[in-house]
Design a protein around this motif. Structure first.
Motif, PDB file in Angstrom:
ATOM      1  N   SER A 174     -16.090  51.566 -66.261  1.00 42.59           N
ATOM      2  CA  SER A 174     -17.468  51.541 -65.781  1.00 42.59           C
ATOM      3  C   SER A 174     -17.566  51.842 -64.298  1.00 42.59           C
ATOM      4  O   SER A 174     -18.667  52.008 -63.785  1.00 42.59           O
ATOM      5  CB  SER A 174     -18.089  50.158 -66.087  1.00 42.59           C
ATOM      6  OG  SER A 174     -17.412  49.167 -65.352  1.00 42.59           O
ATOM      7  N   ARG A 175     -16.393  51.842 -63.601  1.00 37.21           N
ATOM      8  CA  ARG A 175     -16.433  52.064 -62.147  1.00 37.21           C
ATOM      9  C   ARG A 175     -16.539  53.547 -61.820  1.00 37.21           C
ATOM     10  O   ARG A 175     -16.117  54.407 -62.587  1.00 37.21           O
ATOM     11  CB  ARG A 175     -15.187  51.465 -61.496  1.00 37.21           C
ATOM     12  CG  ARG A 175     -15.199  49.942 -61.491  1.00 37.21           C
ATOM     13  CD  ARG A 175     -13.897  49.414 -60.947  1.00 37.21           C
ATOM     14  NE  ARG A 175     -13.920  47.942 -60.909  1.00 37.21           N
ATOM     15  CZ  ARG A 175     -12.872  47.183 -60.662  1.00 37.21           C
ATOM     16  NH1 ARG A 175     -11.690  47.766 -60.471  1.00 37.21           N
ATOM     17  NH2 ARG A 175     -12.979  45.879 -60.632  1.00 37.21           N
ATOM     18  N   TYR A 176     -16.976  53.825 -60.615  1.00 39.79           N
ATOM     19  CA  TYR A 176     -17.073  55.199 -60.099  1.00 39.79           C
ATOM     20  C   TYR A 176     -15.670  55.667 -59.749  1.00 39.79           C
ATOM     21  O   TYR A 176     -14.930  55.012 -59.016  1.00 39.79           O
ATOM     22  CB  TYR A 176     -17.977  55.217 -58.876  1.00 39.79           C
ATOM     23  CG  TYR A 176     -18.148  56.595 -58.267  1.00 39.79           C
ATOM     24  CD1 TYR A 176     -18.770  57.627 -58.976  1.00 39.79           C
ATOM     25  CD2 TYR A 176     -17.658  56.859 -56.996  1.00 39.79           C
ATOM     26  CE1 TYR A 176     -18.916  58.881 -58.410  1.00 39.79           C
ATOM     27  CE2 TYR A 176     -17.824  58.119 -56.426  1.00 39.79           C
ATOM     28  CZ  TYR A 176     -18.449  59.135 -57.128  1.00 39.79           C
ATOM     29  OH  TYR A 176     -18.600  60.380 -56.564  1.00 39.79           O
ATOM     30  N   GLU A 186     -12.822  49.007 -65.680  1.00 38.62           N
ATOM     31  CA  GLU A 186     -12.344  50.204 -64.982  1.00 38.62           C
ATOM     32  C   GLU A 186     -13.129  51.438 -65.408  1.00 38.62           C
ATOM     33  O   GLU A 186     -13.453  52.302 -64.600  1.00 38.62           O
ATOM     34  CB  GLU A 186     -10.854  50.409 -65.274  1.00 38.62           C
ATOM     35  CG  GLU A 186      -9.950  49.401 -64.568  1.00 38.62           C
ATOM     36  CD  GLU A 186     -10.028  49.526 -63.064  1.00 38.62           C
ATOM     37  OE1 GLU A 186     -10.298  50.618 -62.544  1.00 38.62           O
ATOM     38  OE2 GLU A 186      -9.864  48.476 -62.391  1.00 38.62           O
ATOM     39  N   GLN A 238     -13.534  58.233 -54.780  1.00 39.84           N
ATOM     40  CA  GLN A 238     -13.668  57.346 -53.638  1.00 39.84           C
ATOM     41  C   GLN A 238     -13.736  58.169 -52.357  1.00 39.84           C
ATOM     42  O   GLN A 238     -12.968  59.128 -52.180  1.00 39.84           O
ATOM     43  CB  GLN A 238     -12.470  56.391 -53.575  1.00 39.84           C
ATOM     44  CG  GLN A 238     -12.384  55.432 -54.748  1.00 39.84           C
ATOM     45  CD  GLN A 238     -11.215  54.462 -54.604  1.00 39.84           C
ATOM     46  OE1 GLN A 238     -10.435  54.570 -53.632  1.00 39.84           O
ATOM     47  NE2 GLN A 238     -11.065  53.578 -55.576  1.00 39.84           N
TER      48      GLN A 238
END
Length: 939
Positions: A861-863, A859, A866
């Motif tokens: 590491s995610r962008y 999580e 949105q």
């Protein structure tokens, strides 16, 4: 041999027996036998000293009858044998009787009767008597030779009979109580010790015209010459004395027979050289010549022919002496005539009407005559006689296909043996008579005969003789001796003969014979190898220094050379002749290929250089020098370098590495000083061998090579330097640090050798106490210093190489240690990973904690932002309790499908049952749909 030693070989002395000289001698007794005692065989004592004293008295005139009576009584008493203890007295009595014969002829009978007793057995009372009385016995028997001086035929004959009886001992007629017969060889040994044979030889000079007595003496000498007596006879000049009278008149023929037998024994049992020297005089050879001629022309019996052959063998032995006047006495001319009269018609009256039969003796005579021609031709003055006798033409009558003979009906086996013997004789004679050889069309005859040998005509060879060895049932024996003849002629280097051979197609014919032999694979391996070797040697002799002939040799010739070079190396140790064949092959490479560029290129194309290097890699010293010499010549061809560099031996060894290894081995054998790393020890004498160290420098004439110059030719270092120089010392593949250290020395070989020679010159000038002018002295010192500086420079370079290699070794070692350390670290990480894996699979809390940490890491590491209206697709599978990255389909190999119903049975996307068998996905007939996800055991 001493008296005691000679006697000691017969019997063992009785223990405790005192020597005869160690105790006073009792009065000798003689047996006087009474009627009662005769039945018992006993001796009655008799005073022998009284008999001796009686014979020594000369002042009374009426003693003769009494003396004769006493001797007669003595003879009667000794009719059963002579005791060893009384032998000296008995022979003294015999000598006294012999001395009286000249003035008192009646004593002849007495001496004769005593001599008859000497043929009786010698008797011993004790075992030690043979040793105790050995000296007396030897002196007594030697007296027999002295008695030959008495001019009485009966006595002389009886003495000879007595000596002959020594070799035909008989048991005593009656047994004497207390006595036993001496050993059978005792008399013979005592005759040898006493020197009887020498005195018998000397007695021949007294018997010039007494034939009967001379025959008896020869008979005695015939028996005496069967032992070490031959040495004594030789010293008495027995050979020349007996040989000079071989042709004396003798109706019985015994004189010639016994004399020839004695000569044979002397040649066999004494110094052969000394006997030949005694017989090598004009008188003996004239006698032998007349005897042989008489037997050859008038001898018809089996006995005469055997005797004739024996005389010829003795003559052959004498002919081996270059100083023997064979030509001066005319014997050589007669022997040549007798050897050739059957093949070349002669008008000489000696052979007019003579014919030889096919008897064994005449057949042996023919071979002996061929043999003596070979011996006679070694004396150059004989050559003209060989020309006059047409020996070459006579011998060439046998160099043809066997046919039925018209003159002599030899059997097939006899003719074959004579044919081979004649060709072998030609091999020795023809090189001396080249003009006659060419006049007889020798080359054409031999080549035609070789063609028959190669043909498939029906011919059964007997192969019985020495020359026919290995040729039974084939023509190999004929081919072998024909090739030997050709080889002898070719190696004369006579251009007339060699040109004639080449014009007649010899090169092609020999190559064809070689190829046919290769195909035949005959069992007679040794003779085949010899034939192949001779063919290659002949081809080498023809092609050397002649490019057109090398072109005729052609690729077919190269192919047969390559075939031989591919021989299994193990066969070189078989002893059958493969070594000789290989030497012949290397010689043919040198003479038939080198210098002809098309053949060199063909040899290279067929990987000939590889074969040479393979041979060099065998590390056999006997081949190395020749192979390296060939390599030096081949390296002049620019195509050779690539082939040499491409060669690989065992363990991927390169040619350069092989040559440097050979250099080190050679220096080790020569005793060159090197340290453990192969570095130069003495920079002033870097190439000095142990032999050069031992030899002191000596002033030599300018035309004599010094030790330093001879060293170049006597070992292979110069050739290795030349080959590596042709390959260029740079960029040589496959060398180790040790090789590079040695290569530094090889590279400077020429400089070192030049310095070594200048040093010799300088030392010779000092030894001759010469003082060069100032300029010359400075130049010599500069050259010496420069040579030493080169040695120091090479030693310094070698040190740098060794240090560099040591540093490189340390670095390589560190790299290896780093690699080992990395390997250990990787193993530790793998071990720690495995421990974590086990912890997750064995403890659910640990697994959940690891799962949460994993999800949190994902999580983070995610962008975070949105875009609007975006549809989010999850990449993980809900309800999957694993910590490894997963896709839509997971293959689990650790959990059997039969236990859990498949790898995805408890997930939200499980639509089908996907069983795992052996690790691969397979289709199933039915699928089970589940509504709720179920937890599975962690993996």
């Amino acid at each position: 041999m001493s008296v005691a030693e000679a006697a000691g070989t017969s019997e063992v002395p009785e223990p405790g027996r005192r020597n005869r000289s160690g105790s006073p001698r009792q009065i000798p007794v003689v047996g006087v036998v009474t009627e009662d005692e005769d039945a018992q065989g006993a001796f009655k004592t008799m005073d022998l000293n009284r008999v001796i004293k009686l014979l020594e008295e000369t002042d009374k005139d009426d003693l003769e009858e009494e003396q004769l009576k006493s001797v007669k009584k003595l003879v009667q008493c000794y009719q059963n044998g002579l005791p060893l203890r009384d032998l000296a007295q008995i022979f003294k009595i015999l000598n006294l009787c012999a001395e009286k014969i000249e003035n008192q002829p009646h004593f002849i009978e007495s001496a004769f009767n005593i001599l008859k007793l000497c043929g009786l057995p010698f008797l011993k009372k004790k075992v030690s008597d043979e040793i105790t009385y050995a000296e007396d016995t030897a002196n007594s028997i030697a007296l027999l030779g002295e008695l030959m001086k008495i001019a009485n035929s009966e006595l002389r004959i009886q003495i000879c009979k007595c000596i002959v009886d020594f070799y035909h001992a008989e048991p005593p007629k009656k047994h004497i109580t207390g006595y036993q017969q001496a050993s059978s060889s005792y008399k013979i040994k005592m005759a040898e010790v006493g020197g009887l044979a020498k005195k018998m030889v000397q007695s021949l000079a007294l018997l010039e015209n007494q034939l009967v007595e001379k025959l008896w003496v020869l008979k005695a000498l015939q028996h005496l010459s069967t032992s070490v007596n031959c040495t004594l006879m030789m010293k008495a000049q027995a050979a020349s004395g007996i040989c000079a009278h071989l042709n004396d008149p003798d109706p019985s023929g015994q004189l010639l027979f016994r004399s020839s037998e004695i000569l044979w024994n002397l040649l066999e049992k004494s110094s052969k050289e000394e006997i030949i020297q005694q017989l090598s005089n004009l008188e003996c050879l004239l006698t032998l010549k007349e005897v042989f001629k008489n037997l050859f022309m008038r001898g018809f019996s089996h006995y005469d022919r055997q005797l004739r052959n024996d005389i010829l063998v003795i003559t052959t032995i004498i002919a081996q002496n270059p100083g023997a006047p064979m030509i001066e006495c005319g014997f050589t001319r007669d022997l040549i005539l007798f050897a050739t009269f059957n093949e070349v018609k002669s008008q000489n009256p000696l052979v007019k009407g003579l014919k030889l039969s096919n008897s064994y003796e005449d057949f042996e005579l023919k071979k002996l005559l061929f043999n003596i021609i070979v011996i006679l031709c070694k004396d150059l003055p004989t050559i003209q006689l060989l020309i006059d006798g047409k020996v070459i033409l006579a011998l060439f009558t046998y160099v043809k296909k066997p046919e039925k003979q018209k003159t002599i009906e030899w059997s097939a086996a006899q003719y074959e043996e004579l044919q081979l013997h004649a060709i072998a004789t030609l091999s020795s004679v023809a090189p001396l008579l080249t003009e006659e050889y060419m006049l007889c069309q020798g080359n054409a005859r031999v080549l035609a005969f070789l063609q028959w040998c190669e043909s498939e005509d029906s011919f059964f060879s007997h192969g019985n003789s020495y020359h026919g060895t290995g040729g039974r049932g084939n023509k190999f024996a004929q081919m072998r001796y024909s090739l030997r003849l050709l080889r002898a002629m070719v190696y004369l280097e006579d251009e007339t003969i060699n040109n004639d051979l080449c014009e007649k197609g010899t090169i092609q014919q020999l190559i064809g014979i070689f190829k046919n032999i290769i195909k035949s694979h005959d069992k007679e391996e040794a003779i085949v190898l010899e034939i192949q070797s001779d063919i290659l040697l002949i081809l080498s002799g023809l092609c050397e220094h002649h490019i057109p002939r090398k072109e005729i040799f052609g690729t077919e010739g190269v192919d047969i050379i390559l075939h031989v070079m591919k021989t299994d190396p193990m066969k070189f140790q078989s002893g059958l002749g493969y070594n000789v064949l290989l030497f012949s092959t290397l010689d043919s490479i040198w003479c038939c290929i080198l210098g002809c560029y098309p053949l060199e290129d063909y040899f290279l194309e067929k990987e000939g250089i590889f074969l040479l290097l393979d041979l060099l890699a065998l590390n056999q010293k006997k081949f190395c020098n020749l192979v390296l010499g060939i390599m030096v010549e081949f390296c002049d061809n620019p195509k050779t370098t690539a082939h040499v560099n491409a060669w690989r031996g065992k363990k991927d060894q390169t040619a350069a590495s092989l040559l440097i290894k050979l250099w080190r081995k050679e220096e080790k054998e020569l005793g060159v000083k090197r340290d453990k790393h192969g570095m130069i020890v003495d920079t002033k004498k870097p190439l000095f061998t142990s032999f050069q160290e031992e030899q002191k420098i000596m002033p030599l004439p300018a035309n004599c090579p010094t030790i330093a110059i001879m060293d170049v030719a006597e070992n292979i270092r110069a050739k290795i330097y030349a080959v590596l120089g042709k390959l260029d010392f740079e960029n040589l593949p496959g060398l180790s640090a040790e090789d590079f250290v040695t290569l530094c020395i090889i590279h400077r070989y020429l400089d070192f050798k030049i310095g070594e020679i200048w040093n010799e010159i300088y030392e010779e000038i000092k030894l001759e106490k010469l003082r060069p002018v100032t300029t010359d002295k400075k130049i010599l010192e500069a050259i010496t210093t420069a040579s030493e500086n080169i040695g120091k420079m090479v030693a310094s370079l070698q040190s740098e190489m060794i240090e560099s290699q040591a540093h490189q070794d340390v670095q390589n070692e560190q790299k290896v240690y780093a690699k080992i350390q990395a390997t250990h670290k990787q193993r530790e990480l793998a071990s720690k990973s495995w421990e974590n894996f086990l912890a997750r699979t064995s403890n659910a809390k640990t697994l959940k904690k690891a799962k949460r940490l994993q999800e949190k890491a994902i999580e983070s590491s995610r962008y975070s932002g949105q875009p609007p209206n975006a549809i989010f697709h999850r990449t993980d599978i809900k309800g999957l309790n694993t910590t490894v990255p997963s896709g839509r389909v997971v293959t689990v190999e650790s959990t059997p499908a039969r236990l859990l119903g498949g790898p995805l049975a408890d997930t939200d996307i499980a639509l089908k049952k996907l069983p795992i068998r052996g690790g691969a996905l397979q289709r199933v007939r039915a699928a089970k749909t589940v509504n709720e996800p179920k937890k599975i055991a962690p993996t």
